[in-house]
Write a protein that holds these residues in place. Structure first.
Motif, PDB file in Angstrom:
ATOM      1  N   ASN A 172      28.071  57.255  -4.406  1.00  0.00           N
ATOM      2  CA  ASN A 172      29.095  56.202  -4.470  1.00  0.00           C
ATOM      3  C   ASN A 172      29.951  56.355  -5.726  1.00  0.00           C
ATOM      4  O   ASN A 172      31.183  56.188  -5.689  1.00  0.00           O
ATOM      5  CB  ASN A 172      28.431  54.824  -4.450  1.00  0.00           C
ATOM      6  N   ASN A 173      29.308  56.665  -6.860  1.00  0.00           N
ATOM      7  CA  ASN A 173      30.061  56.861  -8.103  1.00  0.00           C
ATOM      8  C   ASN A 173      31.000  58.051  -8.012  1.00  0.00           C
ATOM      9  O   ASN A 173      32.141  58.009  -8.480  1.00  0.00           O
ATOM     10  CB  ASN A 173      29.085  57.030  -9.275  1.00  0.00           C
ATOM     11  N   THR A 176      33.936  57.131  -5.790  1.00  0.00           N
ATOM     12  CA  THR A 176      34.853  56.254  -6.527  1.00  0.00           C
ATOM     13  C   THR A 176      35.694  57.046  -7.527  1.00  0.00           C
ATOM     14  O   THR A 176      36.903  56.829  -7.666  1.00  0.00           O
ATOM     15  CB  THR A 176      34.057  55.166  -7.254  1.00  0.00           C
ATOM     16  N   LYS A 179      38.286  59.025  -5.679  1.00  0.00           N
ATOM     17  CA  LYS A 179      39.358  58.153  -5.195  1.00  0.00           C
ATOM     18  C   LYS A 179      40.325  57.802  -6.323  1.00  0.00           C
ATOM     19  O   LYS A 179      41.548  57.813  -6.154  1.00  0.00           O
ATOM     20  CB  LYS A 179      38.762  56.876  -4.602  1.00  0.00           C
ATOM     21  N   LYS A 180      39.766  57.461  -7.508  1.00  0.00           N
ATOM     22  CA  LYS A 180      40.630  57.129  -8.640  1.00  0.00           C
ATOM     23  C   LYS A 180      41.501  58.320  -9.042  1.00  0.00           C
ATOM     24  O   LYS A 180      42.687  58.170  -9.333  1.00  0.00           O
ATOM     25  CB  LYS A 180      39.775  56.681  -9.823  1.00  0.00           C
TER      26      LYS A 180
END
Length: 212
Positions: A172-173, A176, A179-180
């Protein structure tokens, strides 16, 4: 959505030649960029010399037109080279994001399976404990052995569940972060496109004024 797009057979066929195509276009753009720099230097020097000797107006305008075209080619080839590198980076980030999302979904399925198995063994352990209280002392030893075995299996499953949960959190990290990074690259790409359109508009206006 991107995962579905990348599942098209066309991408799998192009992936084999993608690096070759990318390097070929990069080399071509670099050659065009260097040639544009050479033309700008060439006509800049001629422009200064012709202006200094005060030649006729037609020759001076012709040299100035050549200089303008070489400058235009320099901007176009430079921006094309930079935007092609940005496109390569964007495709790489989207591919990493799609893979991260796929691994994230797989880890979620694995966590759910491990949770269901742990619940099943815990329910079975509770049933065996109830049976142990009802049975006599003759079968108590064998039931205790089975109970200890089940406890060990439950502990093992709990450890596997914790390990899978940690892996899911890490995935998940990573998703994320990708995505950023992809959003930042998109904003940078939009800014560069606006700058490119502004420069192109100014070049067109300059060319129109020159034609007039």
């Amino acid at each position: 959505r991107w995962q579905k797009i990348f599942m098209f057979p066309l991408w799998s066929k192009m992936a084999v030649f993608w690096n070759k195509i990318f390097l070929t276009i990069i080399v071509l753009l670099i050659v065009l960029f260097l040639d544009a720099i050479r033309e700008v230097r060439k006509y800049s020097a001629v422009h200064v010399n012709e202006r200094a000797v005060n030649v006729n107006t037609n020759a001076f305008d012709h040299i100035q037109m050549k200089l303008f075209r070489s400058q235009r080619n320099l901007y176009i080839s430079g921006f094309s080279l930079f935007l092609w590198l940005v496109l390569r980076r964007t495709v790489t980030l989207l591919t990493q994001l799609a893979k991260g999302m796929a691994s994230h979904a797989a880890l979620e399925v694995q966590v759910n399976d491990a949770t269901e198995a742990a619940k099943k063994y815990m329910a079975e352990n509770e049933r065996l404990q109830e049976a142990l209280s009802e049975k006599g002392s003759k079968k108590r030893d064998s039931v205790q052995l089975t109970d200890e075995k089940l406890k060990k299996e439950v502990e093992h499953l709990k450890a596997e569940l914790q390990k899978t949960s940690n892996a899911l959190h890490k995935a998940n990290n990573e998703v994320t972060a990708v995505k950023k990074q992809s959003e930042g690259l998109k904003r940078e790409y939009d800014h560069l496109m606006k700058e490119y359109e502004r420069l192109q508009g100014s070049l067109n206006e300059a060319e129109d004024k020159k034609d007039l």
